[in-house]
Design an enzyme around this catalytic site. Structure first.
Site, PDB file in Angstrom:
ATOM      1  N   HIS A 194      46.298  46.247  51.125  1.00  0.00           N
ATOM      2  CA  HIS A 194      44.945  45.625  50.861  1.00  0.00           C
ATOM      3  C   HIS A 194      44.429  46.112  49.338  1.00  0.00           C
ATOM      4  O   HIS A 194      44.096  44.921  48.656  1.00  0.00           O
ATOM      5  CB  HIS A 194      43.914  46.112  51.842  1.00  0.00           C
ATOM      6  CG  HIS A 194      42.372  45.554  51.704  1.00  0.00           C
ATOM      7  ND1 HIS A 194      42.206  44.178  52.018  1.00  0.00           N
ATOM      8  CD2 HIS A 194      41.537  45.994  51.270  1.00  0.00           C
ATOM      9  CE1 HIS A 194      40.981  44.052  51.477  1.00  0.00           C
ATOM     10  NE2 HIS A 194      40.501  45.132  51.175  1.00  0.00           N
ATOM     11  N   ARG A 252      25.255  41.143  49.232  1.00  0.00           N
ATOM     12  CA  ARG A 252      26.482  41.954  49.878  1.00  0.00           C
ATOM     13  C   ARG A 252      27.847  41.224  49.318  1.00  0.00           C
ATOM     14  O   ARG A 252      28.935  41.768  49.343  1.00  0.00           O
ATOM     15  CB  ARG A 252      26.445  42.066  51.483  1.00  0.00           C
ATOM     16  CG  ARG A 252      27.696  42.719  51.941  1.00  0.00           C
ATOM     17  CD  ARG A 252      27.486  43.199  53.305  1.00  0.00           C
ATOM     18  NE  ARG A 252      28.673  44.127  53.704  1.00  0.00           N
ATOM     19  CZ  ARG A 252      28.494  44.858  54.762  1.00  0.00           C
ATOM     20  NH1 ARG A 252      27.424  45.018  55.550  1.00  0.00           N
ATOM     21  NH2 ARG A 252      29.521  45.633  54.953  1.00  0.00           N
ATOM     22  N   GLU A 264      25.210  40.023  55.161  1.00  0.00           N
ATOM     23  CA  GLU A 264      25.941  39.219  53.905  1.00  0.00           C
ATOM     24  C   GLU A 264      25.158  37.870  54.073  1.00  0.00           C
ATOM     25  O   GLU A 264      25.920  36.648  53.988  1.00  0.00           O
ATOM     26  CB  GLU A 264      27.373  39.063  54.012  1.00  0.00           C
ATOM     27  CG  GLU A 264      27.902  38.721  52.905  1.00  0.00           C
ATOM     28  CD  GLU A 264      29.413  39.042  52.837  1.00  0.00           C
ATOM     29  OE1 GLU A 264      29.748  40.200  53.043  1.00  0.00           O
ATOM     30  OE2 GLU A 264      30.177  38.075  52.208  1.00  0.00           O
ATOM     31  N   LYS A 268      27.178  51.571  47.606  1.00  0.00           N
ATOM     32  CA  LYS A 268      27.588  50.680  48.839  1.00  0.00           C
ATOM     33  C   LYS A 268      26.405  50.670  49.763  1.00  0.00           C
ATOM     34  O   LYS A 268      26.169  49.276  50.199  1.00  0.00           O
ATOM     35  CB  LYS A 268      28.771  50.873  49.578  1.00  0.00           C
ATOM     36  CG  LYS A 268      28.971  49.579  50.596  1.00  0.00           C
ATOM     37  CD  LYS A 268      30.488  49.436  51.223  1.00  0.00           C
ATOM     38  CE  LYS A 268      30.470  48.315  52.096  1.00  0.00           C
ATOM     39  NZ  LYS A 268      31.732  48.284  52.824  1.00  0.00           N
ATOM     40  N   ARG A 292      29.292  45.258  75.681  1.00  0.00           N
ATOM     41  CA  ARG A 292      28.538  44.493  74.864  1.00  0.00           C
ATOM     42  C   ARG A 292      28.203  45.583  73.680  1.00  0.00           C
ATOM     43  O   ARG A 292      27.121  45.446  73.062  1.00  0.00           O
ATOM     44  CB  ARG A 292      27.364  44.132  75.373  1.00  0.00           C
ATOM     45  CG  ARG A 292      27.839  42.941  76.371  1.00  0.00           C
ATOM     46  CD  ARG A 292      26.904  42.025  76.799  1.00  0.00           C
ATOM     47  NE  ARG A 292      27.413  41.098  77.763  1.00  0.00           N
ATOM     48  CZ  ARG A 292      27.296  41.190  78.949  1.00  0.00           C
ATOM     49  NH1 ARG A 292      26.811  42.406  79.543  1.00  0.00           N
ATOM     50  NH2 ARG A 292      27.738  40.288  80.064  1.00  0.00           N
ATOM     51  N   HIS A 335      42.578  38.383  49.724  1.00  0.00           N
ATOM     52  CA  HIS A 335      43.024  38.221  51.038  1.00  0.00           C
ATOM     53  C   HIS A 335      44.030  37.023  51.107  1.00  0.00           C
ATOM     54  O   HIS A 335      44.887  36.997  52.025  1.00  0.00           O
ATOM     55  CB  HIS A 335      41.771  37.805  51.686  1.00  0.00           C
ATOM     56  CG  HIS A 335      40.655  38.824  52.168  1.00  0.00           C
ATOM     57  ND1 HIS A 335      39.427  38.691  52.604  1.00  0.00           N
ATOM     58  CD2 HIS A 335      40.955  40.146  52.039  1.00  0.00           C
ATOM     59  CE1 HIS A 335      38.905  39.811  52.800  1.00  0.00           C
ATOM     60  NE2 HIS A 335      39.868  40.792  52.618  1.00  0.00           N
ATOM     61  N   GLU A 388      39.167  49.849  44.960  1.00  0.00           N
ATOM     62  CA  GLU A 388      37.848  49.596  45.246  1.00  0.00           C
ATOM     63  C   GLU A 388      36.894  50.452  44.490  1.00  0.00           C
ATOM     64  O   GLU A 388      35.747  50.180  44.233  1.00  0.00           O
ATOM     65  CB  GLU A 388      37.739  49.598  46.876  1.00  0.00           C
ATOM     66  CG  GLU A 388      38.736  49.196  47.720  1.00  0.00           C
ATOM     67  CD  GLU A 388      38.283  47.587  48.062  1.00  0.00           C
ATOM     68  OE1 GLU A 388      37.188  47.176  47.430  1.00  0.00           O
ATOM     69  OE2 GLU A 388      38.926  46.825  49.115  1.00  0.00           O
ATOM     70  N   ASN A 424      32.678  41.590  47.548  1.00  0.00           N
ATOM     71  CA  ASN A 424      33.971  41.012  47.826  1.00  0.00           C
ATOM     72  C   ASN A 424      34.558  40.465  46.446  1.00  0.00           C
ATOM     73  O   ASN A 424      35.709  39.587  46.483  1.00  0.00           O
ATOM     74  CB  ASN A 424      33.786  39.581  48.585  1.00  0.00           C
ATOM     75  CG  ASN A 424      33.521  39.982  49.757  1.00  0.00           C
ATOM     76  OD1 ASN A 424      34.332  40.689  50.487  1.00  0.00           O
ATOM     77  ND2 ASN A 424      32.573  39.512  50.347  1.00  0.00           N
ATOM     78  N   HIS A 452      38.275  39.925  46.258  1.00  0.00           N
ATOM     79  CA  HIS A 452      38.805  39.783  47.676  1.00  0.00           C
ATOM     80  C   HIS A 452      39.123  38.238  48.309  1.00  0.00           C
ATOM     81  O   HIS A 452      39.984  38.263  49.124  1.00  0.00           O
ATOM     82  CB  HIS A 452      37.674  40.135  48.694  1.00  0.00           C
ATOM     83  CG  HIS A 452      37.638  41.925  48.777  1.00  0.00           C
ATOM     84  ND1 HIS A 452      37.243  42.637  47.484  1.00  0.00           N
ATOM     85  CD2 HIS A 452      37.828  42.761  49.450  1.00  0.00           C
ATOM     86  CE1 HIS A 452      37.229  43.908  47.815  1.00  0.00           C
ATOM     87  NE2 HIS A 452      37.542  43.829  49.111  1.00  0.00           N
ATOM     88  N   LYS A 454      31.079  46.586  58.668  1.00  0.00           N
ATOM     89  CA  LYS A 454      31.836  45.367  59.037  1.00  0.00           C
ATOM     90  C   LYS A 454      33.100  45.798  59.838  1.00  0.00           C
ATOM     91  O   LYS A 454      33.844  46.680  59.440  1.00  0.00           O
ATOM     92  CB  LYS A 454      32.637  44.794  57.660  1.00  0.00           C
ATOM     93  CG  LYS A 454      31.309  43.663  56.982  1.00  0.00           C
ATOM     94  CD  LYS A 454      32.148  42.984  55.824  1.00  0.00           C
ATOM     95  CE  LYS A 454      31.288  42.293  55.041  1.00  0.00           C
ATOM     96  NZ  LYS A 454      31.669  41.464  54.012  1.00  0.00           N
TER      97      LYS A 454
END
Ligand code: NAD
Ligand code: GLY
Length: 360
Positions: free
Chosen positions: A266, A242, A237, A227, A121, A253, A185, A246, A249, A143
């Site tokens: 990427h 946040r 987010e 960042k 956990r 993606h 980026e 993206n 993205h 993330k």
């Protein structure tokens, strides 16, 4: 040494950026790793170059260090690899006080971070990014994720590392293509929130391309600072802040998914995505064409792709509809309004299809 704090109350941590820091880890990690059982998770390519040196450093300050590696590449960011990491973690006797060290690019950081987030956990982990992309983006902000065949990063968790340690000298072994991916980026930060930084990139592109270590170190620290600001303001987010990270993205993606994670890395997909977002913003009357041209020019300067590689608009939009940011049947896009500023826009599927057909 640059020390950038990610302000997140009890989850706050520091990003350390310094040339050669991997050779003096006791300075920054001694207290954190004292008596800990450590598993370094990496990929087979990074292992060959950096694992031995890192293990020697970590052995000085922790009680036990082992290494687990998996084949390099996005194809490894999947459930099968995650299971192998869990098994290595158990085999090496890691408990709740143990620490996973993610050594590598964004693939390693994302999957090792997710293993740390879920094993027992949640146990601690440290990010040691070795690609430019991971140094300026993926290692910061917590993330973590794996991909499904249906889409990128669909399973994951927000789980902050206990520290991030970036040594820009590791970039000297990184292939040019990967440096360029990281630069996508880097350009993104200029477009979304800092026009002065964007101008700096335009003016210093020659030095950046020749891997001037002084400039690269500055850029890494600057991007981490930007960042950290965003993540501190919207860790999960939720407020929309946040989501600006993206930019490019949603298109990117979808490009990665449609091309089955094989054709583009990427950062390259994000570059094409930023170009599409900029052109779409111009078409919507949100941004001046000259600004879009500057974005294209800088991406091209860093040898990044900017054209739709012939993906059918319908396929692209269908993949974009699975994006995690969407709600109410609309596709959420981050669109630039000028260099240094973006807006979050709910886009209509039909407008998007018309735009993509025109740019096909
Ligand atoms: P990557 O991890 O696949 O690394 C690229 C290649 O470079 C790999 O083959 C790797 O073995 C090699 N490599 C790494 N460091 C090296 C070095 N110093 N010298 C020589 N070779 C080296 O790719 P990436 O571009 O770093 O990361 C992409 C991933 O990051 C994607 O999965 C993306 O979804 C994820 N990402 C996550 C976030 C986040 O916030 N968590 C943000 C951006 C991207
Ligand atoms: N790379 C996007 C984020 O960290 O939110």
């Amino acid at each position: 040494m640059s020390e950038i704090k990610v302000e997140l109350k009890e989850r706050a941590y520091t990003i350390f950026v310094e040339k050669g820091i991997l050779g003096k880890l006791d300075n920054v990690l001694e207290k954190k790793l004292k008596g800990a059982n450590v598993l370094v998770v990496t990929d087979d390519c990074v292992k060959k170059i950096y694992a031995e040196k890192l293990v020697a450093e970590l052995a000085k300050i922790s009680s036990q260090v082992a290494v687990f590696d998996f084949p390099a590449g996005e194809e490894s960011k999947k459930i099968g690899t995650l299971e192998m990491i869990y098994r290595a973690v158990v085999r090496n006797g890691l408990d709740r006080k143990s620490v996973i060290v993610a050594l590598g690019g964004g693939v390693v950081g994302d999957i090792a971070g997710f293993a740390a987030a879920t094993y027992m956990r949640g146990i601690s982990y440290i990010q040691i990014p070795t690609t430019l992309l991971a140094m300026v983006d993926s290692s910061v902000g917590g993330k973590t994720a794996i991909d499904l065949t249906e889409g990128k990063n669909l399973v994951g968790a927000f789980w902050q590392p206990m520290a991030v340690i970036a040594d820009p000298t590791t970039l000297s072994s990184l292939p040019h293509r990967e440096i360029n991916c990281g630069l996508a980026e880097v350009v993104k930060y200029g477009v979304i929130m800092d026009n002065i930084f964007f101008e700096f990139l335009e003016k210093n592109s020659g030095k950046i391309k020749s891997l001037d270590m002084h400039i690269l170190t500055y850029i890494i620290a600057k991007c981490c600072e930007l960042k950290a600001q965003v993540v501190s303001g919207d860790e999960r987010e939720e407020s929309g802040l946040r989501a600006i990270l993206n930019l490019g993205h949603t298109f990117g993606h979808a490009i990665e998914t449609v091309t089955e994670f094989g054709k583009f890395h990427h950062g390259e997909a994000v570059s094409i995505g930023m170009e599409m977002a900029a052109k779409f913003a111009v078409l919507q009357g949100m941004m001046k064409e000259d600004d879009a041209k500057r974005i294209t020019a800088l991406l091209r300067e860093f040898s990044l792709p900017v054209e739709n590689p012939g993906i059918e608009p319908e396929k692209l939009v269908s993949a974009m509809k699975k994006d995690k940011k969407n709600s109410g049947g609309k596709i959420k896009l981050i669109l630039p309004s000028k260099i240094g500023s973006v807006s979050i826009v709910d886009s209509d599927e039909k407008h998007l299809l018309d735009f993509l057909r025109k740019n096909d």
